[in-house]
Scaffold this motif. Structure first.
Motif, PDB file in Angstrom:
ATOM      1  N   ALA A   1      15.192 -40.338 -17.371  1.00 62.12           N
ATOM      2  CA  ALA A   1      14.482 -41.039 -16.301  1.00 62.12           C
ATOM      3  C   ALA A   1      13.772 -40.056 -15.375  1.00 62.12           C
ATOM      4  CB  ALA A   1      15.450 -41.911 -15.511  1.00 62.12           C
ATOM      5  N   ALA A   2      14.446 -38.953 -15.025  1.00 64.29           N
ATOM      6  CA  ALA A   2      13.814 -37.927 -14.194  1.00 64.29           C
ATOM      7  C   ALA A   2      12.654 -37.270 -14.927  1.00 64.29           C
ATOM      8  CB  ALA A   2      14.852 -36.887 -13.777  1.00 64.29           C
ATOM      9  N   GLU A   3      12.844 -37.044 -16.221  1.00 61.93           N
ATOM     10  CA  GLU A   3      11.766 -36.462 -17.021  1.00 61.93           C
ATOM     11  C   GLU A   3      10.571 -37.402 -17.089  1.00 61.93           C
ATOM     12  OE1 GLU A   3      11.983 -33.763 -20.993  1.00 61.93           O
ATOM     13  OE2 GLU A   3      12.621 -35.847 -21.221  1.00 61.93           O
ATOM     14  N   ASP A   4      10.818 -38.686 -17.251  1.00 60.04           N
ATOM     15  CA  ASP A   4       9.742 -39.668 -17.292  1.00 60.04           C
ATOM     16  C   ASP A   4       8.994 -39.720 -15.966  1.00 60.04           C
ATOM     17  OD1 ASP A   4       8.327 -42.010 -18.477  1.00 60.04           O
ATOM     18  OD2 ASP A   4       9.371 -43.085 -16.880  1.00 60.04           O
ATOM     19  N   ALA A   5       9.713 -39.599 -14.854  1.00 56.22           N
ATOM     20  CA  ALA A   5       9.066 -39.606 -13.544  1.00 56.22           C
ATOM     21  C   ALA A   5       8.153 -38.399 -13.366  1.00 56.22           C
ATOM     22  CB  ALA A   5      10.128 -39.644 -12.442  1.00 56.22           C
ATOM     23  N   LEU A   6       8.595 -37.228 -13.817  1.00 58.92           N
ATOM     24  CA  LEU A   6       7.758 -36.031 -13.715  1.00 58.92           C
ATOM     25  C   LEU A   6       6.508 -36.151 -14.579  1.00 58.92           C
ATOM     26  CD1 LEU A   6      10.527 -33.278 -13.810  1.00 58.92           C
ATOM     27  CD2 LEU A   6       9.121 -33.902 -11.841  1.00 58.92           C
ATOM     28  N   LEU A   7       6.675 -36.680 -15.786  1.00 58.30           N
ATOM     29  CA  LEU A   7       5.531 -36.797 -16.686  1.00 58.30           C
ATOM     30  C   LEU A   7       4.510 -37.799 -16.167  1.00 58.30           C
ATOM     31  CD1 LEU A   7       7.309 -36.709 -20.158  1.00 58.30           C
ATOM     32  CD2 LEU A   7       6.004 -34.891 -19.063  1.00 58.30           C
ATOM     33  N   ARG A   8       4.987 -38.820 -15.470  1.00 62.24           N
ATOM     34  CA  ARG A   8       4.043 -39.790 -14.905  1.00 62.24           C
ATOM     35  C   ARG A   8       3.109 -39.136 -13.894  1.00 62.24           C
ATOM     36  NH1 ARG A   8       5.468 -45.380 -15.390  1.00 62.24           N
ATOM     37  NH2 ARG A   8       7.388 -45.664 -16.606  1.00 62.24           N
ATOM     38  N   VAL A   9       3.609 -38.117 -13.197  1.00 61.44           N
ATOM     39  CA  VAL A   9       2.775 -37.419 -12.214  1.00 61.44           C
ATOM     40  C   VAL A   9       1.924 -36.357 -12.894  1.00 61.44           C
ATOM     41  CG1 VAL A   9       2.801 -35.991 -10.142  1.00 61.44           C
ATOM     42  CG2 VAL A   9       4.437 -37.861 -10.389  1.00 61.44           C
ATOM     43  N   PHE A  10       2.546 -35.501 -13.703  1.00 61.89           N
ATOM     44  CA  PHE A  10       1.823 -34.385 -14.302  1.00 61.89           C
ATOM     45  C   PHE A  10       0.745 -34.844 -15.282  1.00 61.89           C
ATOM     46  CE2 PHE A  10       5.869 -31.677 -13.661  1.00 61.89           C
ATOM     47  CZ  PHE A  10       5.464 -31.385 -12.369  1.00 61.89           C
ATOM     48  N   LEU A  11       0.948 -35.988 -15.921  1.00 62.21           N
ATOM     49  CA  LEU A  11      -0.016 -36.489 -16.891  1.00 62.21           C
ATOM     50  C   LEU A  11      -0.938 -37.547 -16.301  1.00 62.21           C
ATOM     51  CD1 LEU A  11       2.173 -36.690 -20.124  1.00 62.21           C
ATOM     52  CD2 LEU A  11       0.602 -34.891 -19.397  1.00 62.21           C
ATOM     53  N   THR A  12      -0.989 -37.639 -14.979  1.00 62.09           N
ATOM     54  CA  THR A  12      -1.966 -38.522 -14.346  1.00 62.09           C
ATOM     55  C   THR A  12      -3.370 -38.054 -14.709  1.00 62.09           C
ATOM     56  OG1 THR A  12      -0.480 -38.981 -12.494  1.00 62.09           O
ATOM     57  CG2 THR A  12      -2.822 -39.406 -12.153  1.00 62.09           C
ATOM     58  N   ARG A  13      -4.137 -38.952 -15.308  1.00 63.93           N
ATOM     59  CA  ARG A  13      -5.432 -38.545 -15.867  1.00 63.93           C
ATOM     60  C   ARG A  13      -6.581 -39.193 -15.101  1.00 63.93           C
ATOM     61  NH1 ARG A  13      -6.626 -37.960 -22.315  1.00 63.93           N
ATOM     62  NH2 ARG A  13      -8.665 -36.927 -22.133  1.00 63.93           N
ATOM     63  N   THR A  14      -7.621 -38.407 -14.883  1.00 67.10           N
ATOM     64  CA  THR A  14      -8.816 -38.916 -14.231  1.00 67.10           C
ATOM     65  C   THR A  14      -9.547 -39.859 -15.178  1.00 67.10           C
ATOM     66  OG1 THR A  14      -9.022 -36.831 -13.011  1.00 67.10           O
ATOM     67  CG2 THR A  14     -10.951 -38.263 -13.071  1.00 67.10           C
ATOM     68  N   PRO A  15      -9.928 -41.047 -14.741  1.00 66.11           N
ATOM     69  CA  PRO A  15     -10.664 -41.956 -15.625  1.00 66.11           C
ATOM     70  C   PRO A  15     -11.941 -41.295 -16.154  1.00 66.11           C
ATOM     71  CG  PRO A  15      -9.947 -43.100 -13.649  1.00 66.11           C
ATOM     72  CD  PRO A  15      -9.659 -41.645 -13.425  1.00 66.11           C
TER      73      PRO A  15
ATOM     74  N   ARG B   1      14.185 -27.746 -17.838  1.00 61.92           N
ATOM     75  CA  ARG B   1      15.592 -27.340 -17.826  1.00 61.92           C
ATOM     76  C   ARG B   1      16.432 -28.312 -17.017  1.00 61.92           C
ATOM     77  NH1 ARG B   1      16.422 -21.551 -15.712  1.00 61.92           N
ATOM     78  NH2 ARG B   1      14.909 -22.297 -14.188  1.00 61.92           N
ATOM     79  N   ASP B   2      15.943 -28.691 -15.833  1.00 59.53           N
ATOM     80  CA  ASP B   2      16.681 -29.594 -14.953  1.00 59.53           C
ATOM     81  C   ASP B   2      15.652 -30.499 -14.267  1.00 59.53           C
ATOM     82  OD1 ASP B   2      18.312 -30.901 -13.182  1.00 59.53           O
ATOM     83  OD2 ASP B   2      19.431 -29.112 -12.606  1.00 59.53           O
ATOM     84  N   PRO B   3      15.277 -31.599 -14.917  1.00 62.53           N
ATOM     85  CA  PRO B   3      14.235 -32.456 -14.324  1.00 62.53           C
ATOM     86  C   PRO B   3      14.659 -33.100 -13.012  1.00 62.53           C
ATOM     87  CG  PRO B   3      15.206 -33.489 -16.248  1.00 62.53           C
ATOM     88  CD  PRO B   3      15.738 -32.091 -16.212  1.00 62.53           C
ATOM     89  N   LYS B   4      15.964 -33.263 -12.761  1.00 61.91           N
ATOM     90  CA  LYS B   4      16.409 -33.874 -11.511  1.00 61.91           C
ATOM     91  C   LYS B   4      16.055 -32.987 -10.322  1.00 61.91           C
ATOM     92  CE  LYS B   4      20.445 -35.693 -11.303  1.00 61.91           C
ATOM     93  NZ  LYS B   4      21.913 -35.864 -11.388  1.00 61.91           N
TER      94      LYS B   4
END
Length: 351
Positions: free
Chosen positions: A279-293, A218-221
């Protein structure tokens, strides 16, 4: 008239993968004596699939030496078919359904998928994790896999209307999904839990699921600000990286979000507000979709012994070592789904 009924019956049986040679009596006496009231679709649906088709399904899955045609037929028989069969053949034995097998297989699928997704994405929110698990082993996925392995023509079921106990009507994909779950349960009954886990990983968890599309903010910022506070980093700041056509009818802006000197995300849009949102949405996805090798992925079920052992005797070999993965942060309370009413962080979260 008799020739027309015979031809229609044969075509209907062919569509349902029921060969006329597999039927007990073909054509049935009702088709000869009462051609106007005879229903070829109902008759064809009541006939059991040929043993050759059942055996072929088991061999396609590599389970030809494990599963018998009788077990495969039970896995392909939905519980809704039992009352439908007894209605037309009250004196015949009740066919075995896959109700118990499907329940056991569903639990096993949920176990293996939950531990796999949880270990692979340690920072993923709970609601999204549930959606990803459903994407791997949900009802639609199980139905799609049953169709892919060629089990759809072997399904025996009956469409039932809604009831007070089951408000939703039984649909084809619901009945079809029970086949995949039942096969998982049969593998577990004939082999061990580690073998079943490997079978589930090969057939279900090896597929690609679009996890990125499951996130809706709703509000990624604001969500990003809370996320940065949890990591004790500087307040995120938006910066215009590039632009083109500001005074034209199709401008493009590229915005980056930074915390200190580190760039968290980047987005573009036809307006500054849209680019900042992305940009805020992309930043959140970079963290939430961090995947274990994959080479570092360790699952709790990997400690189960692949061999059978007695309960009250010591093991001859030590149990496999389990190295737990990194525990992610606590659940985000704001903007990870549309149901949250949390708006402002408390002083304890700021500290």
């Amino acid at each position: 008239m008799h020739g027309y009924v015979h031809k229609r019956l044969a075509s209907t049986a062919a569509k349902l993968a029921v060969a006329p040679s597999a039927a007990k009596a073909f054509p049935p006496p009702d088709a000869i004596h009462n051609p106007r009231t005879f229903e070829p679709d109902t008759y064809a649906a009541l006939q059991p699939p040929p043993a050759s088709s059942l055996s072929a399904l088991a061999h396609r899955l590599g389970l030809g030496l494990i599963l018998s045609p009788t077990e495969v037929q039970q896995a392909c028989t939905h519980s809704s078919f039992v009352s439908f069969y007894q209605k037309h053949y009250p004196k015949e034995p009740k066919p075995a359904s896959n109700a118990n097998l499907a329940s056991l297989g569903n639990s096993l699928l949920g176990l293996f998928a939950s531990e796999y997704v949880g270990a692979s994405y340690p920072y993923m929110p709970t609601n999204i994790m549930k959606a990803v698990v459903s994407g791997y082993v949900g009802s639609k996925t199980c139905a799609a896999i049953a169709s892919e392995i060629g089990a759809a023509p072997l399904l025996r079921w009956h469409r039932t209307p809604p009831t007070p106990l089951s408000p939703a009507p039984l649909l084809l994909h619901d009945a079809l999904s029970s086949i995949s779950r039942s096969i998982i349960a049969l593998v577990y009954q004939h082999r061990s839990l580690p073998v079943t886990r490997q079978f589930v990983h090969d057939l279900f968890l090896s597929r690609e699921v679009d996890t990125r599309a499951m996130f809706k903010f709703r509000d990624p910022k604001k969500a990003l600000k809370l996320l940065v506070d949890k990591f004790n980093r500087e307040r995120p700041i938006s910066r215009l990286l590039s632009e083109t056509g500001r005074f034209s009818n199709s401008p493009v802006f590229v915005v980056g979000i930074y915390t200190g000197a580190d760039q968290l995300g980047e987005g573009f849009g036809t307006s500054l507000k849209m680019a900042e949102f992305r940009a805020a949405e992309d930043a959140l996805l970079r963290v939430f979709l961090t995947r274990t090798p994959p080479e570092q992925l360790s699952l709790p079920s990997s400690t189960f012994s692949p061999t059978q052992s007695e309960l009250y005797k010591p093991r001859k070999r030590p149990e496999p070592e389990y190295i737990p993965g990194e525990i992610g942060m606590e659940e985000m309370l704001y903007a990870s789904s549309g149901k949250s009413g949390y708006l402002n962080p408390t002083p304890s979260l700021r500290d």
